[in-house]
Design an enzyme around this catalytic site. Structure first.
Site, mmCIF file in Angstrom:
data_model
loop_
_atom_site.group_PDB
_atom_site.id
_atom_site.type_symbol
_atom_site.label_atom_id
_atom_site.label_comp_id
_atom_site.label_asym_id
_atom_site.label_seq_id
_atom_site.Cartn_x
_atom_site.Cartn_y
_atom_site.Cartn_z
ATOM 1 N N PRO A 159 -5.225 -12.997 17.539
ATOM 2 C CA PRO A 159 -5.063 -14.246 18.305
ATOM 3 C C PRO A 159 -5.207 -14.093 19.820
ATOM 4 C CG PRO A 159 -2.952 -13.508 17.408
ATOM 5 C CD PRO A 159 -3.992 -12.613 16.844
ATOM 6 N N TYR A 197 -0.765 -13.640 29.874
ATOM 7 C CA TYR A 197 -0.949 -12.552 28.901
ATOM 8 C C TYR A 197 -0.521 -11.266 29.602
ATOM 9 C CZ TYR A 197 -4.155 -15.699 26.288
ATOM 10 O OH TYR A 197 -4.723 -16.739 25.582
ATOM 11 N N LYS A 254 -9.312 -17.610 19.592
ATOM 12 C CA LYS A 254 -10.635 -17.981 19.082
ATOM 13 C C LYS A 254 -10.673 -18.466 17.626
ATOM 14 C CE LYS A 254 -13.058 -17.520 22.621
ATOM 15 N NZ LYS A 254 -12.493 -18.727 23.196
ATOM 16 N N TYR A 285 -13.649 -17.095 27.201
ATOM 17 C CA TYR A 285 -12.405 -17.815 26.923
ATOM 18 C C TYR A 285 -12.655 -19.310 26.716
ATOM 19 C CZ TYR A 285 -7.337 -18.576 27.078
ATOM 20 O OH TYR A 285 -6.035 -18.880 26.750
ATOM 21 N N HIS A 298 -6.345 -26.992 30.794
ATOM 22 C CA HIS A 298 -6.004 -25.760 31.526
ATOM 23 C C HIS A 298 -7.274 -25.208 32.141
ATOM 24 C CE1 HIS A 298 -1.839 -24.332 30.049
ATOM 25 N NE2 HIS A 298 -1.896 -25.657 30.033
HETATM 26 P P1 RFL Z 1 -6.312 -22.124 7.369
HETATM 27 O O1 RFL Z 1 -5.668 -22.826 8.525
HETATM 28 O O2 RFL Z 1 -5.698 -20.888 6.854
HETATM 29 O O3 RFL Z 1 -6.453 -23.191 6.201
HETATM 30 C C1 RFL Z 1 -6.856 -22.821 4.910
HETATM 31 C C2 RFL Z 1 -6.321 -23.837 3.936
HETATM 32 O O4 RFL Z 1 -6.716 -23.470 2.610
HETATM 33 C C3 RFL Z 1 -5.624 -23.640 1.744
HETATM 34 N N1 RFL Z 1 -5.755 -22.776 0.569
HETATM 35 C C4 RFL Z 1 -6.100 -23.233 -0.637
HETATM 36 N N2 RFL Z 1 -6.426 -24.462 -1.081
HETATM 37 C C5 RFL Z 1 -6.710 -24.592 -2.400
HETATM 38 N N3 RFL Z 1 -6.650 -23.559 -3.289
HETATM 39 C C6 RFL Z 1 -6.315 -22.320 -2.892
HETATM 40 N N4 RFL Z 1 -6.221 -21.334 -3.768
HETATM 41 C C7 RFL Z 1 -6.038 -22.115 -1.518
HETATM 42 N N5 RFL Z 1 -5.685 -21.034 -0.790
HETATM 43 C C8 RFL Z 1 -5.527 -21.452 0.467
HETATM 44 C C9 RFL Z 1 -4.412 -23.273 2.591
HETATM 45 O O5 RFL Z 1 -3.202 -23.831 2.068
HETATM 46 C C10 RFL Z 1 -4.801 -23.873 3.931
HETATM 47 O O6 RFL Z 1 -4.343 -25.198 4.099
HETATM 48 O O7 RFL Z 1 -7.850 -21.764 7.697
HETATM 49 P P2 RFL Z 1 -8.940 -22.582 8.535
HETATM 50 O O8 RFL Z 1 -8.946 -24.032 8.172
HETATM 51 O O9 RFL Z 1 -10.168 -21.772 8.457
HETATM 52 O O10 RFL Z 1 -8.393 -22.557 10.049
HETATM 53 C C11 RFL Z 1 -8.314 -21.353 10.762
HETATM 54 C C12 RFL Z 1 -7.137 -21.386 11.761
HETATM 55 O O11 RFL Z 1 -5.973 -21.796 11.068
HETATM 56 C C13 RFL Z 1 -6.913 -20.025 12.422
HETATM 57 O O12 RFL Z 1 -8.135 -19.411 12.729
HETATM 58 C C14 RFL Z 1 -6.099 -20.155 13.730
HETATM 59 O O13 RFL Z 1 -4.815 -20.623 13.474
HETATM 60 C C15 RFL Z 1 -6.024 -18.813 14.454
HETATM 61 N N6 RFL Z 1 -5.184 -18.842 15.644
HETATM 62 C C16 RFL Z 1 -5.663 -19.349 16.836
HETATM 63 N N7 RFL Z 1 -6.898 -19.894 16.889
HETATM 64 C C17 RFL Z 1 -7.339 -20.463 18.062
HETATM 65 O O14 RFL Z 1 -8.498 -20.932 18.100
HETATM 66 N N8 RFL Z 1 -6.559 -20.541 19.206
HETATM 67 C C18 RFL Z 1 -5.301 -20.033 19.215
HETATM 68 O O15 RFL Z 1 -4.610 -20.173 20.226
HETATM 69 C C19 RFL Z 1 -4.817 -19.375 18.015
HETATM 70 N N9 RFL Z 1 -3.575 -18.870 17.957
HETATM 71 C C20 RFL Z 1 -3.883 -18.334 15.586
HETATM 72 C C21 RFL Z 1 -3.094 -18.358 16.780
HETATM 73 C C22 RFL Z 1 -3.346 -17.822 14.405
HETATM 74 C C23 RFL Z 1 -2.066 -17.324 14.381
HETATM 75 N N10 RFL Z 1 -1.575 -16.847 13.149
HETATM 76 C C24 RFL Z 1 -0.313 -17.169 12.626
HETATM 77 C C25 RFL Z 1 -2.467 -16.151 12.253
HETATM 78 C C26 RFL Z 1 -1.818 -17.856 16.785
HETATM 79 C C27 RFL Z 1 -1.296 -17.315 15.601
HETATM 80 C C28 RFL Z 1 0.089 -16.742 15.681
HETATM 81 C C1 PHB Z 2 -0.481 -20.251 21.262
HETATM 82 O O1 PHB Z 2 -0.069 -21.060 22.120
HETATM 83 O O2 PHB Z 2 -0.049 -20.247 20.100
HETATM 84 C C2 PHB Z 2 -1.518 -19.267 21.646
HETATM 85 C C3 PHB Z 2 -2.121 -19.348 22.899
HETATM 86 C C4 PHB Z 2 -3.070 -18.411 23.277
HETATM 87 C C5 PHB Z 2 -3.409 -17.407 22.392
HETATM 88 C C6 PHB Z 2 -2.832 -17.335 21.128
HETATM 89 C C7 PHB Z 2 -1.872 -18.272 20.756
HETATM 90 O O3 PHB Z 2 -4.337 -16.490 22.773
#
Ligand code: RFL
Ligand code: PHB
Length: 392
Positions: free
Chosen positions: A295, A203, A299, A387, A75
């Site tokens: 989100p 957005y 990042k 971004y 993108h």
């Molecule tokens: P995670 O993915 O939460 O993984 C942590 C892992 O640790 C495990 N865990 C344990 N294991 C052993 N013992 C315990 N007691 C434990 N407790 C927990 C968990 O089961 C899990 O498997 O953290 P990590 O690896 O630091 O990764 C971070 C990302 O997941 C997070 O920052 C992103 O998903 C955030 N995020 C986005 N990030 C982006 O860069 N671009 C995006 O477009 C974006 N969109 C989003 C997002 C997060 C969202 N939500 C739901 C918070 C969109 C959404 C809606």
């Molecule tokens: C997504 O596709 O889940 C998504 C994309 C952009 C964002 C957050 C989430 O800023």
């Protein structure tokens, strides 16, 4: 109790833990990852979708990018919508770089599948994980699997266990400092097997609240709307959600939006959070265990990638030459990048959402800022370079 040794024990097998594990294995370091959930559960969490070049370059360096190259969608721009006015941010033209749309689930699956052939051991369904003696040079972990207690002795423990995991809590309150902002709303997300309404992300700031049109592939869409933080998801059957998306995204996007049944629907609260320092003795934090961004800036996953790049360099140097300088500098180095992403995510969240307390003045501020962005190449460049991801 069984007992074994490794060089690095990683708590958490999400993207941060798996990326770090692969990076350390590439340096020939022994690693064990302990993950509380099952592999299927980890893959069932629908989260990020936008990858910076930092992360795609890292996957290329690891040689775990065949599917990303084949299926990832480059993108080079996105839209900010204010009412019916669309502002195009020409990310490619302004920075010479692109982002890639490829789901976090797919990144995690690729990392999981490559683990066995690279000697990266991941213990799934490890219960009651506890960290011990993290201040010493001989930290250890315990966990329970299938009713049996296990102990792993290591030189370092890396806490990649997300916001709710035990690693951050193993650092005493007297040592750590928390910075936190909890927003009074969440994002209600829907995943559906329908074509996206536009080939770029939109957005939108609408009087009813924020909305985002995103995607996972040419046939799979991801949409979000801002809802109150305590919203009951049962109030949002698919039809109501599609109607609301059509209103908030505006007539042009609505006319091209295809509706379909939800494959997944969930509400995520929005929070800004930083824990300092990211190292205590022989324990390091990386990813969501140390920091959360709302989100809006896409990042969170990308910050997990930069953390583990810094951390693997520091640990690699230590095991290669006994040089502990990288280890001593890890927290400051990682936090410098974290705070800049925190600022960008907070700014975009503040600009694009309706806060319960938004008054006429606040609204004028949002509009003036959006007007400024619409007319200023400098303002658009500032958004675009954040971004695509700031340099490592
Ligand atoms: P995670 O993915 O939460 O993984 C942590 C892992 O640790 C495990 N865990 C344990 N294991 C052993 N013992 C315990 N007691 C434990 N407790 C927990 C968990 O089961 C899990 O498997 O953290 P990590 O690896 O630091 O990764 C971070 C990302 O997941 C997070 O920052 C992103 O998903 C955030 N995020 C986005 N990030 C982006 O860069 N671009 C995006 O477009 C974006 N969109 C989003 C997002 C997060 C969202 N939500 C739901 C918070 C969109 C959404 C809606
Ligand atoms: C997504 O596709 O889940 C998504 C994309 C952009 C964002 C957050 C989430 O800023």
């Amino acid at each position: 109790m069984t007992r074994r040794e490794t060089q690095v024990a990683i708590v958490g097998g999400g993207p941060a833990g798996l990326l770090l594990g692969h990076l350390l294995r590439m340096e020939g370091i022994e690693v064990v990852v302990v993950e509380r959930a099952s592999a299927d559960y980890v893959l069932g969490r629908i989260r990020a979708g936008v990858l910076e070049a930092t992360l795609t370059d890292l996957l290329a360096r690891l040689g775990i990018d065949a599917r990303l190259k084949a299926e990832g969608l480059p993108h080079d721009g996105f839209f900010l919508a204010d009412g019916e006015k669309l502002i195009h941010i020409d990310v490619g033209g302004l920075t010479g770089k692109t982002v890639t749309v490829y789901g976090q689930t797919e990144v995690t699956r690729d990392l999981m599948e490559a683990a066995p052939e690279r000697g990266l051991e991941v213990v799934y369904e490890a219960g009651d994980v506890a960290l011990h003696d993290v201040e010493s040079d001989a930290p250890w972990l315990t966990y329970v699997k299938d009713g049996v207690e296990h102990r792993i002795d290591a030189r370092f423990v890396c806490g990649c266990d997300g916001f709710h995991g035990p690693s951050r809590k193993a650092i005493p309150d007297s040592v750590g400092r928390v910075y936190e902002k909890v927003y009074p709303f969440g994002w209600l997300g829907i995943l559906a097997d329908v074509a996206p309404c536009h080939h770029e992300l939109i957005y939108a700031n609408h009087p009813n609240g924020f909305a985002l049109a995103s995607m996972r592939s040419p046939t799979r869409s991801r949409y979000y709307i801002q809802v109150p933080v305590d919203e009951d998801i049962a109030l949002w059957p698919d039809d109501r959600l599609w109607d609301e998306l059509a209103v908030r995204l505006g007539p042009e996007a609505a006319s091209r939006m295809t509706r379909g049944p939800a494959i997944e629907k969930s509400i995520a609260p929005l929070r800004s959070f930083v824990f300092e320092p990211m190292r205590h003795g022989s324990l390091f934090l990386a990813g969501d265990s140390a920091h959360i961004v709302p989100p809006t800036g896409a990042k969170g996953l990308n910050l997990a990638a930069s953390d583990v790049i810094y951390l693997s360099e520091a640990i690699g140097r230590f095991f290669k030459s006994g040089d502990a300088e990288g280890i001593a500098g890890y927290s400051d180095r990682a936090l410098a990048r974290v705070w800049k992403s925190e600022r960008f995510s907070w700014q975009l969240t503040t600009l694009m959402h309706r806060f319960p307390e938004t008054d006429a003045f606040d609204r004028q501020m949002q509009q003036a800022e959006l007007d400024y962005i619409a007319g200023s190449r400098a303002a658009q460049t500032a958004i675009a370079e954040n971004y695509v991801g700031l340099p490592l």
